[in-house]
Design an enzyme around this catalytic site. Structure first.
Site, PDB file in Angstrom:
ATOM      1  N   LYS A  54       0.845  -1.209   0.000  1.00  0.00           N
ATOM      2  CA  LYS A  54       0.000   0.000   0.000  1.00  0.00           C
ATOM      3  C   LYS A  54       0.878   1.257   0.000  1.00  0.00           C
ATOM      4  CE  LYS A  54      -3.796  -2.386   2.302  1.00  0.00           C
ATOM      5  NZ  LYS A  54      -4.422  -2.770   3.592  1.00  0.00           N
ATOM      6  N   GLN A  98      -3.799  -1.082   9.873  1.00  0.00           N
ATOM      7  CA  GLN A  98      -3.917  -2.419   9.292  1.00  0.00           C
ATOM      8  C   GLN A  98      -4.548  -3.386  10.301  1.00  0.00           C
ATOM      9  OE1 GLN A  98      -3.110  -3.286   6.056  1.00  0.00           O
ATOM     10  NE2 GLN A  98      -3.951  -5.303   6.509  1.00  0.00           N
ATOM     11  N   ASP A 121     -10.067   3.766   4.826  1.00  0.00           N
ATOM     12  CA  ASP A 121     -10.596   2.396   4.811  1.00  0.00           C
ATOM     13  C   ASP A 121     -12.122   2.400   4.833  1.00  0.00           C
ATOM     14  OD1 ASP A 121      -8.833   0.302   4.487  1.00  0.00           O
ATOM     15  OD2 ASP A 121      -8.216   0.260   6.597  1.00  0.00           O
TER      16      ASP A 121
END
Ligand code: NAP
Length: 294
Positions: A54, A98, A121
Site C-alpha cells: 500500500k 492495518q 478504509d
C-alpha cells in the site's frame, strides 16, 4: 472453460493511472500532495506485505506515504496516541490502521478514533452510516473494487439479483449497501443461511467473501452468472509450500459462470487501487476541492 475471466489487475492498473494523473494535477495546480499514513501493530507476515505494498503504491501514484510501526505488545493508549497525532498532521489525508490488531487492542475504539475525513478504509461508524443513508462517504476499498469489477460485465446493476456471501463490516455489509445503491436486489447470506446453494443458484451476481477456500461450487451457480471472488486463503501445496485460492472453486465454476474474477489477480489489486482513489478523494475533501469522479 466458458466464463470470461475478469482481470482485476488490468482494471486496477487503469484506475491507478487515473489516480496518479489526478494526483499530479493536484500538485501542479494546488500544491497539494495527498498523504497516506499506514499504521502496523506487530509483525504478522501477511499484514507486513499488505502495508508495504500500500505504501509503495501511494509513492508510485505521486503521493506522500508514511509508515508507523508498533510492537505486537503495544497498548491501546500508544496506538490511540499515534492515531490522534496523524489526525492532527496536516500533511496526512488518509489514515489506515492495518487489521487485524492484537487481542489487547479494542479495534472498534481505534477505528472510531480516526478522523472520519481521513478514514480511507471507510470503516468509521460515521462513514458506514453515511453510506447506509446515501450520503457521500469514504467507502471501504474492497467493496468499491467489487462493484467496479461487476460493472465491467454489467453496465447497470439495476434489477439484478445479487447475493453477497459474508456479512463482515469490512466487506459483506458495505458491499450490500453499495449494491442497494446501484438498485440491485440484494440478499446477504452468512453462516446461518439455510440451503446456501439454492440461494446462490438464483443470483445473477454472486460475491463470495467468507474466507472458506473454494466453497462456491459449480452447482451453486446459475449458468451465465457473474461471480466476484473476494476470498484470499492460504492453503498447503506440494513440497510444504502454500498457495493462494479464493472462496470459489475456480476451475469448475468457470465452466458454468458467464464471468469470474481470478484469485490472485481479481479483487486484490482493485482493493489497493481503490485505496489510492480514497486517499485522493480524502485529500480533495479536506482541501475543499471538488472530489474527482474517476
Ligand atoms: N481481496 C481483498 O482485498 C480482501 C479484502 C478483505 C478481505 N478479503 C478476504 O475475504 C474473505 C472474507 O473476509 P472478511 O474480513 O469479510 O471475513 P470475516 O470477517 O471472517 O467474515 C466472513 C463472513 O463469511 C461468513 N461465512 C463463513 N463461513 C460461511 C459458510 N460456510 N457459509 C456462509 N457464510 C459463511 C461469516 O458468517 P457469520 O457472520 O455468520 O459468521 C461471515 O459473515 C477472506 O478470505 C479475506 O481474506 C479479501
Amino acid at each position: 472453460m466458458t466464463a470470461r475471466i475478469i482481470s482485476g489487475k488490468a482494471l486496477a492498473d487503469e484506475l491507478f493511472a487515473k489516480v496518479a494523473a489526478e494526483a499530479g494535477r493536484l500538485a501542479r495546480d494546488h500544491g497539494l500532495e495527498p498523504g497516506l499514513a499506514v499504521v502496523l501493530v506487530g509483525n504478522n507476515p501477511a499484514s507486513e506485505i499488505y502495508v508495504s505494498s500500500k505504501s509503495n503504491k501511494a509513492v508510485a501514484a505521486g503521493m506522500r506515504s508514511s509508515m508507523h510501526k508498533l510492537p505486537a505488545t503495544a497498548s491501546q493508549d500508544e496506538l490511540l496516541g499515534i492515531v490522534r497525532q496523524l489526525n492532527d498532521d496536516r500533511s496526512v489525508h488518509g489514515i489506515l490502521v492495518q487489521l487485524p490488531l492484537p487481542p489487547q487492542i479494542d479495534t472498534h475504539q481505534v477505528i472510531a478514533a480516526i478522523a472520519p475525513a481521513k478514514d480511507v478504509d471507510g470503516f468509521h461508524p460515521v462513514n458506514a452510516g453515511r453510506l447506509t443513508t446515501g450520503l457521500p462517504a469514504l467507502v471501504p476499498c474492497t467493496p468499491l473494487g467489487c462493484i467496479r469489477l461487476a460493472k465491467t460485465v454489467h453496465s447497470s446493476l439495476a434489477g439484478l439479483d445479487a447475493v453477497v456471501i459474508g456479512r463482515s463490516n469490512i466487506v459483506g455489509k458495505p458491499l450490500a449497501q453499495l449494491l442497494l445503491a446501484e438498485n440491485a436486489t440484494v440478499t446477504i447470506a452468512h453462516s446461518r443461511t439455510r440451503d446456501l446453494p439454492a440461494v446462490t443458484r438464483r443470483a445473477d451476481l454472486v460475491f463470495a467473501a467468507t474466507g472458506r477456500p473454494q466453497m462456491v461450487k459449480r452447482d451453486w451457480v446459475k449458468p451465465g452468472a457473474t461471480i466476484i471472488d473476494v476470498g484470499i486463503n492460504r492453503v498447503a501445496a506440494a513440497a510444504g509450500r502454500q498457495h493462494i485460492v479464493g472462496d470459489v472453486a475456480f476451475a469448475e465454476v468457470a465452466e458454468v459462470a458467464g464471468a469470474l474474477t481470478p484469485v490472485p489477480g481479481g479483487v486484490g489489486p482493485m482493493t489497493i487501487a481503490c485505496l489510492m482513489l480514497n486517499t485522493l478523494r480524502a485529500a480533495c475533501g479536506i482541501a475543499g476541492l471538488p472530489v474527482p469522479d474517476l
